[in-house]
Design an enzyme around this catalytic site. Sequence first.
Site, PDB file in Angstrom:
ATOM      1  N   ARG A 159       0.850  -1.199   0.000  1.00  0.00           N
ATOM      2  CA  ARG A 159       0.000   0.000   0.000  1.00  0.00           C
ATOM      3  C   ARG A 159       0.879   1.239   0.000  1.00  0.00           C
ATOM      4  NH1 ARG A 159      -3.366  -3.730   2.225  1.00  0.00           N
ATOM      5  NH2 ARG A 159      -5.212  -3.991   0.928  1.00  0.00           N
ATOM      6  N   ASP A 188      -0.130  -6.183  -3.696  1.00  0.00           N
ATOM      7  CA  ASP A 188      -1.541  -5.936  -3.397  1.00  0.00           C
ATOM      8  C   ASP A 188      -2.156  -5.190  -4.579  1.00  0.00           C
ATOM      9  OD1 ASP A 188      -4.060  -5.533  -1.895  1.00  0.00           O
ATOM     10  OD2 ASP A 188      -2.825  -6.128  -0.189  1.00  0.00           O
ATOM     11  N   HIS A 262      -6.625  -9.458  -4.471  1.00  0.00           N
ATOM     12  CA  HIS A 262      -5.686  -8.350  -4.215  1.00  0.00           C
ATOM     13  C   HIS A 262      -4.621  -8.285  -5.315  1.00  0.00           C
ATOM     14  CE1 HIS A 262      -7.204  -6.903  -0.373  1.00  0.00           C
ATOM     15  NE2 HIS A 262      -7.360  -8.150   0.023  1.00  0.00           N
ATOM     16  N   ASP A 324      -6.737 -14.053   0.995  1.00  0.00           N
ATOM     17  CA  ASP A 324      -7.828 -13.372   1.707  1.00  0.00           C
ATOM     18  C   ASP A 324      -8.668 -12.537   0.747  1.00  0.00           C
ATOM     19  OD1 ASP A 324      -5.560 -11.735   1.306  1.00  0.00           O
ATOM     20  OD2 ASP A 324      -6.374 -10.243   2.681  1.00  0.00           O
ATOM     21  N   GLU A 325      -9.876 -12.255   1.176  1.00  0.00           N
ATOM     22  CA  GLU A 325     -10.748 -11.270   0.543  1.00  0.00           C
ATOM     23  C   GLU A 325     -10.759 -11.417  -0.993  1.00  0.00           C
ATOM     24  OE1 GLU A 325     -10.516  -7.745   3.872  1.00  0.00           O
ATOM     25  OE2 GLU A 325      -8.920  -7.783   2.371  1.00  0.00           O
ATOM     26  N   TRP A 391      -6.929 -14.338  11.039  1.00  0.00           N
ATOM     27  CA  TRP A 391      -7.012 -12.878  11.245  1.00  0.00           C
ATOM     28  C   TRP A 391      -8.425 -12.417  11.583  1.00  0.00           C
ATOM     29  CZ3 TRP A 391      -9.509  -9.091   8.153  1.00  0.00           C
ATOM     30  CH2 TRP A 391     -10.059  -9.537   6.952  1.00  0.00           C
ATOM     31  N   TYR A 416      -3.875  -6.021  15.224  1.00  0.00           N
ATOM     32  CA  TYR A 416      -3.757  -5.188  14.020  1.00  0.00           C
ATOM     33  C   TYR A 416      -3.272  -3.792  14.425  1.00  0.00           C
ATOM     34  CZ  TYR A 416      -5.473  -8.129  10.228  1.00  0.00           C
ATOM     35  OH  TYR A 416      -5.574  -9.098   9.258  1.00  0.00           O
ATOM     36  N   THR A 468      -0.858  -0.701   5.709  1.00  0.00           N
ATOM     37  CA  THR A 468      -0.363   0.671   5.574  1.00  0.00           C
ATOM     38  C   THR A 468      -1.169   1.565   4.624  1.00  0.00           C
ATOM     39  OG1 THR A 468       1.202   0.016   3.858  1.00  0.00           O
ATOM     40  CG2 THR A 468       2.002  -0.064   6.129  1.00  0.00           C
TER      41      THR A 468
HETATM   42  C1  ACM Z   1      -6.487  -9.147   5.967  1.00  0.00           C
HETATM   43  O1  ACM Z   1      -6.483  -8.333   6.913  1.00  0.00           O
HETATM   44  N1  ACM Z   1      -7.163  -8.902   4.870  1.00  0.00           N
HETATM   45  C2  ACM Z   1      -5.726 -10.379   6.057  1.00  0.00           C
END
Ligand code: ACM
Length: 609
Positions: A159, A188, A262, A324-325, A391, A416, A468
């Site tokens: 980021r 990302d 990502h 993730d995501e 997480w 976090y 970040t």
């Molecule tokens: C995450 O915080 N997306 C792993």
Amino acid sequence: MLKQTMILFALLCMYTAEAQDNTYPIIPKPQSVKADAGYFVLDSKTVLEAANPAAYKSLELFGQMVEQRYRIKLTTAIKTGVKHIIIESSNDTVENEAYHLEVNPKEIKIKGGPAGSFYALQSLFQLIRQQEDELIIPSCTIEDRPAFTYRGLMIDAARHYFSLEEMKKIIDVMALFKLNRLHWHLTDDQGWRLEIKKYPKLTQIAAWRDSSIIGRYNDFSPFLYDGRKQGGFYTREEARNLVTYAAERKITVIPEIELPGHSTAVLAAYPEFGCKDTAYRVPGYWGVHASILAPKEKTFRFLEDVLTEVMEIFPSEYIHIGGDEVPKVQWQESEDIQRFIRTKKLKDEHELQSYFVTRIEKFLNRHGRKIIGWDEILEGGLAPNATVMSWRGENGGIAAARLGHDVIMTPENCLYTDYYQSKDTDNEPSAIGGFLPLDQVYNYHPVPELLTTTERKHILGVQANMWTEYVDNNNKLEYMLFPRVLALSEIAWTCRTIQNYDDFFISRLPAQLKNIEAIGVFFRIPEARVKFSIHPGTGRKTAEIISSVAGSTVYYTVDNHIASQTSALYTGPVLLPFAGKREKPVMLRYVIVTPEGRMSNEYSIVYNK
Ligand code: ACM
């Protein structure tokens, strides 16, 4: 019962007695510290000696730390016979990260394997203190070993790009507090940060964005952009250099290459690996992006090529593959991908994600590496040998451990470091949201009670994550990380039965914040501990302010006006104002000014009887 209560009370008393003592302010707290009389004087005549070359590097690094911090140069040598600080063994007969450290007025002896003796030197560095004109180390005998083998910190360099120098500075602090895994988030949506020879557009195109949004995500609608091109990448040589630098400090660098989500930056450079026949741009706004990789043969070839180069750079057994995501909309909308799902006899897009991750896992396993993935990789079926990074709370980790998989705990509500450090968010630099104070990190324990003894063995350790999106410079990075990472180090290293937040905060943190400030770390100056009590002479309320940084000065007001360096200098417990018989709440406002002259935010606390 009475006996038990008495034993408990006696233990509590020992704690209290110990909590007052700041002679041995080591973080993370060692397994056992036996105090002895006298002290060793450290000066430029001190010779550091190692029994063998393996330990010599650690001594050299110690010498550099002492020189940087205290401006004295020590002599390092292998077997001179003139020994003042000596690493006696560096073999495998002792548990790898454990160490034994003995300080007496004549000499300092260290026993341990390569990592253990390195850690002994970190403890030793933390024990040095200035007494009049001398640097002294109080006599003691320390036995120490870690609670967990995985003690990690993730830095998101995607980021925002952070220079190699800044990454090294973070590694220095990690090493000082005995953390041993740097998880380097290198890719990302908003940027790709690693040079890959076979795919030059990753660094020509994917490493740069034209513009980034300003403010927090919801501050402006539509988004306001800064119009500044930014980005950057690490060459292979730079990345190798960091790996070596970290290894010398007993830290393994685990690279993360995100897939299949990502990945917008990848698609801006190589749109052919995407689900849509379209052009992509490296986005300048945050959040979860819909553009993900398509499960095409050429995508897998690309990923295998990239991972081959990644393995050439990073010797780490683990490679993090993200996972993730991953919004599945583009997979749902693509006829080709739906056909792929049917051909492979997969149930749905979740099973497709599992297929994707498992295929990459097989590739990496064939090369002797293992994968770590975020807990979403459980959805649709976990790849057979994957380690799960939990997480979204602990549930993913619990499920994985029950399936017999290894787990690293990093629940967002406790670990976090992109979360705010105060509820008074107007008094803090902008952050993504949330609230994670120091004691909440400290009080986290990574082994869920729900697990059986066998399942608990799968919890390898803990990690804090530094995302970040809102962290675009070094000062802010360090402000968000420290001191929370010091609390992380204690939950990762110190056995739970001897953890004690008051002891950490009052007896040890102040000395270590002073230490890291002296080496240039821009930590957040935590709120002081304020103790209210009744003054025995006058019966008036008093407030004792215990600063979180050793050697700092405190200025305060009790008249509802702003505290600054023009306010009253704190010299001892403050007698609070009174208003005749009727009690009124009193607001104590104060600032802390560190030894290097940095002033904290203004903090306040209300005394309301
Ligand atoms: C995450 O915080 N997306 C792993």
